[in-house]
Design an enzyme around this catalytic site. Structure first.
Site, PDB file in Angstrom:
ATOM      1  N   GLU A  86       0.877  -1.269   0.081  1.00  0.00           N
ATOM      2  CA  GLU A  86       0.046   0.167  -0.119  1.00  0.00           C
ATOM      3  C   GLU A  86       0.896   1.237   0.002  1.00  0.00           C
ATOM      4  O   GLU A  86       2.215   0.905   0.326  1.00  0.00           O
ATOM      5  CB  GLU A  86      -0.879  -0.206   1.241  1.00  0.00           C
ATOM      6  CG  GLU A  86      -1.862  -0.919   1.524  1.00  0.00           C
ATOM      7  CD  GLU A  86      -2.582  -1.023   2.784  1.00  0.00           C
ATOM      8  OE1 GLU A  86      -2.464  -0.297   3.660  1.00  0.00           O
ATOM      9  OE2 GLU A  86      -3.087  -1.973   3.190  1.00  0.00           O
ATOM     10  N   LYS A 101       2.067   4.528   1.440  1.00  0.00           N
ATOM     11  CA  LYS A 101       2.208   5.184   2.965  1.00  0.00           C
ATOM     12  C   LYS A 101       1.774   6.506   3.121  1.00  0.00           C
ATOM     13  O   LYS A 101       2.655   7.391   2.362  1.00  0.00           O
ATOM     14  CB  LYS A 101       3.799   4.780   3.535  1.00  0.00           C
ATOM     15  CG  LYS A 101       3.790   5.248   4.943  1.00  0.00           C
ATOM     16  CD  LYS A 101       5.131   4.772   5.472  1.00  0.00           C
ATOM     17  CE  LYS A 101       5.092   4.814   6.916  1.00  0.00           C
ATOM     18  NZ  LYS A 101       4.978   6.235   7.441  1.00  0.00           N
ATOM     19  N   ASP A 104       1.269  10.333   4.030  1.00  0.00           N
ATOM     20  CA  ASP A 104       1.862  11.125   4.961  1.00  0.00           C
ATOM     21  C   ASP A 104       1.130  12.140   5.493  1.00  0.00           C
ATOM     22  O   ASP A 104       0.930  13.164   5.047  1.00  0.00           O
ATOM     23  CB  ASP A 104       3.027  11.869   4.274  1.00  0.00           C
ATOM     24  CG  ASP A 104       4.248  12.446   5.298  1.00  0.00           C
ATOM     25  OD1 ASP A 104       3.994  11.916   6.435  1.00  0.00           O
ATOM     26  OD2 ASP A 104       5.029  13.177   4.733  1.00  0.00           O
ATOM     27  N   TYR A 137      -7.059   2.033   6.468  1.00  0.00           N
ATOM     28  CA  TYR A 137      -6.383   1.013   5.869  1.00  0.00           C
ATOM     29  C   TYR A 137      -6.130  -0.139   7.138  1.00  0.00           C
ATOM     30  O   TYR A 137      -5.309  -1.149   6.604  1.00  0.00           O
ATOM     31  CB  TYR A 137      -4.812   1.321   5.410  1.00  0.00           C
ATOM     32  CG  TYR A 137      -4.208   2.410   6.529  1.00  0.00           C
ATOM     33  CD1 TYR A 137      -3.876   1.994   7.828  1.00  0.00           C
ATOM     34  CD2 TYR A 137      -3.865   3.843   6.166  1.00  0.00           C
ATOM     35  CE1 TYR A 137      -3.416   2.863   8.648  1.00  0.00           C
ATOM     36  CE2 TYR A 137      -3.422   4.520   6.975  1.00  0.00           C
ATOM     37  CZ  TYR A 137      -2.858   4.198   8.297  1.00  0.00           C
ATOM     38  OH  TYR A 137      -2.273   5.012   8.992  1.00  0.00           O
ATOM     39  N   LYS A 196      10.544   3.263   3.440  1.00  0.00           N
ATOM     40  CA  LYS A 196      10.723   4.592   3.623  1.00  0.00           C
ATOM     41  C   LYS A 196      11.422   5.311   2.174  1.00  0.00           C
ATOM     42  O   LYS A 196      12.457   4.788   2.050  1.00  0.00           O
ATOM     43  CB  LYS A 196      11.135   5.537   4.829  1.00  0.00           C
ATOM     44  CG  LYS A 196      10.540   5.175   6.172  1.00  0.00           C
ATOM     45  CD  LYS A 196       9.107   6.026   6.191  1.00  0.00           C
ATOM     46  CE  LYS A 196       9.345   7.277   6.836  1.00  0.00           C
ATOM     47  NZ  LYS A 196       9.400   7.167   8.245  1.00  0.00           N
ATOM     48  N   CYS A 245      43.159  31.897   8.861  1.00  0.00           N
ATOM     49  CA  CYS A 245      43.107  30.662   8.910  1.00  0.00           C
ATOM     50  C   CYS A 245      42.487  30.007  10.425  1.00  0.00           C
ATOM     51  O   CYS A 245      42.974  30.933  11.451  1.00  0.00           O
ATOM     52  CB  CYS A 245      44.200  29.718   8.620  1.00  0.00           C
ATOM     53  SG  CYS A 245      44.354  28.057   8.969  1.00  0.00           S
ATOM     54  N   CYS A 296      45.848  27.993  12.059  1.00  0.00           N
ATOM     55  CA  CYS A 296      46.913  28.511  12.471  1.00  0.00           C
ATOM     56  C   CYS A 296      47.133  30.301  12.307  1.00  0.00           C
ATOM     57  O   CYS A 296      48.189  30.859  12.928  1.00  0.00           O
ATOM     58  CB  CYS A 296      48.075  28.186  11.645  1.00  0.00           C
ATOM     59  SG  CYS A 296      47.846  28.909  10.011  1.00  0.00           S
ATOM     60  N   CYS A 324      44.566  28.741   3.036  1.00  0.00           N
ATOM     61  CA  CYS A 324      45.786  29.004   3.873  1.00  0.00           C
ATOM     62  C   CYS A 324      47.031  28.477   3.415  1.00  0.00           C
ATOM     63  O   CYS A 324      47.141  27.352   2.862  1.00  0.00           O
ATOM     64  CB  CYS A 324      45.373  28.188   5.211  1.00  0.00           C
ATOM     65  SG  CYS A 324      46.978  28.287   6.529  1.00  0.00           S
ATOM     66  N   CYS A 376      50.796  24.606   8.527  1.00  0.00           N
ATOM     67  CA  CYS A 376      49.335  24.516   9.204  1.00  0.00           C
ATOM     68  C   CYS A 376      49.074  23.046   9.796  1.00  0.00           C
ATOM     69  O   CYS A 376      48.955  22.342   8.931  1.00  0.00           O
ATOM     70  CB  CYS A 376      48.276  25.238   8.553  1.00  0.00           C
ATOM     71  SG  CYS A 376      46.837  25.307   9.071  1.00  0.00           S
TER      72      CYS A 376
HETATM   73  S1  IVH Z   1      -0.659   0.293   8.831  1.00  0.00           S
HETATM   74  C1  IVH Z   1      -0.619  -2.078  12.719  1.00  0.00           C
HETATM   75  N1  IVH Z   1      -0.949   1.411   6.238  1.00  0.00           N
HETATM   76  O1  IVH Z   1       2.506   5.060   8.913  1.00  0.00           O
HETATM   77  C2  IVH Z   1      -0.478  -1.543  11.238  1.00  0.00           C
HETATM   78  N2  IVH Z   1      -0.095   2.582   8.218  1.00  0.00           N
HETATM   79  O2  IVH Z   1       5.059   4.859  10.088  1.00  0.00           O
HETATM   80  C3  IVH Z   1      -0.711  -0.041  11.468  1.00  0.00           C
HETATM   81  N3  IVH Z   1       0.638   4.976   7.586  1.00  0.00           N
HETATM   82  O3  IVH Z   1       1.549   4.917  12.388  1.00  0.00           O
HETATM   83  C4  IVH Z   1      -0.129   0.692  10.350  1.00  0.00           C
HETATM   84  N4  IVH Z   1      -0.078   4.954   5.663  1.00  0.00           N
HETATM   85  O4  IVH Z   1       0.088   6.368  10.436  1.00  0.00           O
HETATM   86  C5  IVH Z   1      -0.315   1.595   7.842  1.00  0.00           C
HETATM   87  N5  IVH Z   1      -1.205   2.450   4.261  1.00  0.00           N
HETATM   88  C6  IVH Z   1      -0.887   2.421   5.734  1.00  0.00           C
HETATM   89  C7  IVH Z   1      -0.340   3.766   5.972  1.00  0.00           C
HETATM   90  C8  IVH Z   1       0.072   3.803   7.339  1.00  0.00           C
HETATM   91  C9  IVH Z   1       0.520   5.638   6.316  1.00  0.00           C
HETATM   92  C10 IVH Z   1       1.272   5.550   8.852  1.00  0.00           C
HETATM   93  C11 IVH Z   1       0.434   5.480  10.161  1.00  0.00           C
HETATM   94  C12 IVH Z   1       1.653   4.558  10.915  1.00  0.00           C
HETATM   95  C13 IVH Z   1       2.733   5.213  10.295  1.00  0.00           C
HETATM   96  C14 IVH Z   1       4.031   4.057  10.453  1.00  0.00           C
END
Ligand code: IVH
Length: 665
Positions: free
Chosen positions: A114, A116, A118, A223, A311, A405, A408, A423, A428
């Site tokens: 999935e 992630k 932000d 999610y 990440k 410098c 020195c 320098c 030095c």
């Molecule tokens: S799963 C036990 N899925 O990333 C499972 N987290 O660095 C819990 N986050 O605290 C998280 N997108 O705030 C999950 N597709 C995704 C996510 C996600 C963003 C965040 C979430 C978590 C943090 C961890």
């Protein structure tokens, strides 16, 4: 109740349902069925009726989205199932290590990948199908009640199609476009700007007045279902489908993958495509799909073992410039350096970086105390690319180039045509120390263990004043072993490494000497052409110019170097000591098992000498290092391995036995 009143209540119900459905179609399905004007006119009608008949106002009325509820403070919320965060991985080998760890328990794992998102995580609690609580993660056990603000987020259902009790988790975020217009508006009004959409989203849900959150155009992706089994679900993927059916917005970019290859492809695709998304993502989440296998792997104190987050390398971060400090390089060049409040960029912590020269700083008007933006492209060292002027407080200190410098005190000089100050004092200390560090560095003589601090300490204690002193250090072996922080083993390692360096091929020595303009590549060209130090030393300016890729500047610099009596003396001393002065042609035979990888050796090898093994690795395109870290690709293990072996296992790094190493060569 009179007939009219019943009809009014029915009409309110009708409007609520119509508007909620329209909102769902617009915000979640992205398929509007009524126009904005129609929506607004129904909403106005509902507002009027609710004002007249507040007793019929429903908790899931869309008018709640407009905000209005103001709370006095945030109540604490205890999460029945703790809200855990995710472990992080930063590169391919760490992803592979995660997969290997999973495979120890689950033979043929299937993952769901999935995006992630932000933003900030949220827990939504529904009782009898009605949203009763929205909470932040807090420390995972105790969060804050932000229900009043959560209700204003348009794609979070206020009621579900079924009257169930359920907790759903996901992310609240601010779309990129909303973030930009919010900051523009704040700038116009002279207000502090948000650094990024995540901070803006977090700042919005932490408002006491829900009107503010309502105006911020927040959104959500859900999610995670903490108690999925209770609803007859067997896999994470089924949970996502179930959440969709309940009316939640689930991110559409989800992929079930069959093994690591597909997983890496998914990551690669989104690394390229993330720019095109209307919201920010900071990585890819990898989750075991099957809930039984999830349960089998369980949790550590902080993270689920069945999931991890890859990440993306952060390409740009902001931090405070605490100070500008000057350093003197081995050529005498004086460089301003940014001393930063530590930040993580592309997976590593940055607290210092070069500001190149006076011009670089003044062009960008970089001041001490500024919030600066730092960028890194690929493997290149991080750079301060600019200043957030809008974050200035007026207390920032403008940059001033120094005149003397910093080590020195000699007056610095600068050529008209160059940006750098130098320098020129040959005595030095800073120049000498840098020269010594350079001599031992990996691409030069590769004397392991002589990093900045040791060289500086040995220099200050008088053990290491000139390059040739490396080779007389053994005379002080007993004394050195007594030094704090050194044991007999580490001193012996240093001395062994010095001894080994005597056998390096000429190109390393040429680079190590620090002759101006003779870098690694030029060192190799010269060694290949002249074959020995004697021949090079004897070469005239004209002869040097005959060498392919050697121009006037380099030729002049080499001639000047060998004319200096001090340099002649150094080379003679090194020769007497037994430092090799000849070119050893090597046939480079790149091998995919080795190219670009970093190897660490531990334990005693039985069939090959350690030095020979290292040389072989380099010949085949690999590098060697003495410490195991996440950057290590392979650890080669001999008899009686040390702690490096344990560390490699802990980090999930590939391990080869001596036999495997010999076979792979
Ligand atoms: S799963 C036990 N899925 O990333 C499972 N987290 O660095 C819990 N986050 O605290 C998280 N997108 O705030 C999950 N597709 C995704 C996510 C996600 C963003 C965040 C979430 C978590 C943090 C961890």
């Amino acid at each position: 109740m009179s007939m009219v009143i019943i009809m009014i209540q029915d009409h309110i119900d009708e409007l609520v349902e119509l508007l909620n459905r329209a909102s769902y179609e617009y915000h979640t399905l992205d398929k509007p069925t009524i126009t904005d004007q129609e929506y607004d006119s129904y909403l106005r009608e509902l507002i009027n009726l609710e004002e007249k008949y507040p007793e019929f106002k429903r908790a899931d009325s869309p008018t709640v989205r407009v905000g209005g509820e103001v709370i006095e403070g945030f109540n604490k919320v205890i999460h029945e199932v703790p809200m855990l965060s995710l472990s992080n991985v930063f590169n391919e080998s760490e992803i592979i290590a995660f997969d290997e760890r999973v495979k120890k328990e689950i033979p043929n794992p299937k993952y769901v990948c999935e995006l992630k998102i932000d933003g900030l995580s949220v827990s939504l609690l529904y009782k009898q199908g009605k949203l009763v609580r929205g909470a932040t993660r807090g420390d995972g056990v105790t969060g804050e009640d932000i229900t009043h603000n959560v209700k204003t987020i348009k794609n979070i259902p206020l009621s579900l199609p079924e009257p169930i009790d359920i907790e759903i988790r996901g992310e609240i975020y601010m779309p990129k476009a909303s973030f930009l217009s919010l900051n523009e508006e704040r700038k116009r009004n002279g207000m502090d700007l948000f650094a990024n959409p995540r901070n803006a989203a977090a700042g919005s849900v932490r408002q006491l007045d829900s009107k503010i959150a309502a105006s911020r155009n927040l959104s959500s992706f859900l999610y995670h279902l903490p108690n999925a089994e209770q609803y007859g679900l067997h896999s994470h993927y089924e949970s996502l489908e179930f959440m969709k059916k309940l009316g939640f917005t689930v991110n559409p970019n989800i992929r079930k993958v069959n093994g690591i290859e597909e997983l890496l492809l998914f990551i690669e695709a989104w690394t390229k495509n993330r720019e095109n998304l209307p919201y920010e993502i900071d990585g890819i989440v990898i989750k075991l799909d099957d809930l039984n296998t999830q349960r089998k792997l369980g949790f550590t104190a902080k993270y689920p073992r069945w999931a991890t987050a890859y990440k993306f390398p952060a390409m740009e971060v902001y931090t405070k410039l605490r100070d500008i400090k000057f350093s003197v390089g081995r050529t005498g060049q004086v460089t301003p350096n940014a001393i930063l409040e530590p930040v993580i960029l592309a997976g590593s912590t940055i607290s210092k970086t070069t500001l190149h020269n006076e011009e670089y700083v003044t062009l960008r008007d970089i001041r001490i105390g500024d919030i600066v933006s730092i960028k890194k492209a690929g493997d290149v060292i991080p750079e301060v690319v600019g200043v957030l002027e809008e974050r200035r407080t007026g207390n920032e200190i403008p940059f001033e180039m120094i005149k003397n410098c910093p080590i020195c005190g000699s007056v610095l000089t600068k050529k008209e045509t160059e940006a750098a100050y130098y320098c020129k004092n040959p005595h030095c200390d800073a120049k000498k120390i840098e020269g010594l560090i350079h001599y031992a560095s990996r691409d030069a003589m590769n004397i392991e263990g002589f990093g900045d601090n040791i060289v500086e300490d040995f220099y200050n204690m008088g053990y290491l004043k000139s390059i040739s002193d490396y080779y007389t250090l053994y005379q002080y072996k007993e004394e050195l072993m007594e030094l704090e922080g050194f044991g007999s083993k580490s001193i012996q390692n240093l001395l062994d490494s010095i001894e080994e360096s005597k056998f390096n091929s000429l190109e390393r020595l040429l680079f190590a000497l620090g002759i101006r303009y003779v870098g690694k590549k030029t060192g190799k060209i010269l060694a290949d052409y002249f074959k020995s130090m004697d021949q090079l030393e004897a070469a005239s300016y004209e002869e040097l110019l005959e060498v392919h890729d050697i121009g006037e500047t380099i030729a002049e610099s080499i001639v000047n170097y060998f004319e200096e009596p001090q340099n002649k003396e150094l080379i003679n001393t090194l020769r007497k000591i037994g430092v090799n002065m000849c070119y050893e042609e090597k046939e480079i035979r790149e091998n995919v098992q080795f190219v670009g990888k970093t190897f660490v050796l531990t334990g005693t090898l039985e069939n090959i000498k350690r030095e020979e093994a290292k040389e072989k690795i380099e010949l085949l395109g690999g590098k060697t290092s003495s410490t195991v870290s996440s950057k290590t690709d392979v650890v080669i293990v001999g008899v009686n391995p040390g702690s490096k072996f344990d560390k490699a296992r802990e980090l999930g790094i590939t391990i080869w036995t001596e036999q495997e190493f010999l076979e792979n060569m």
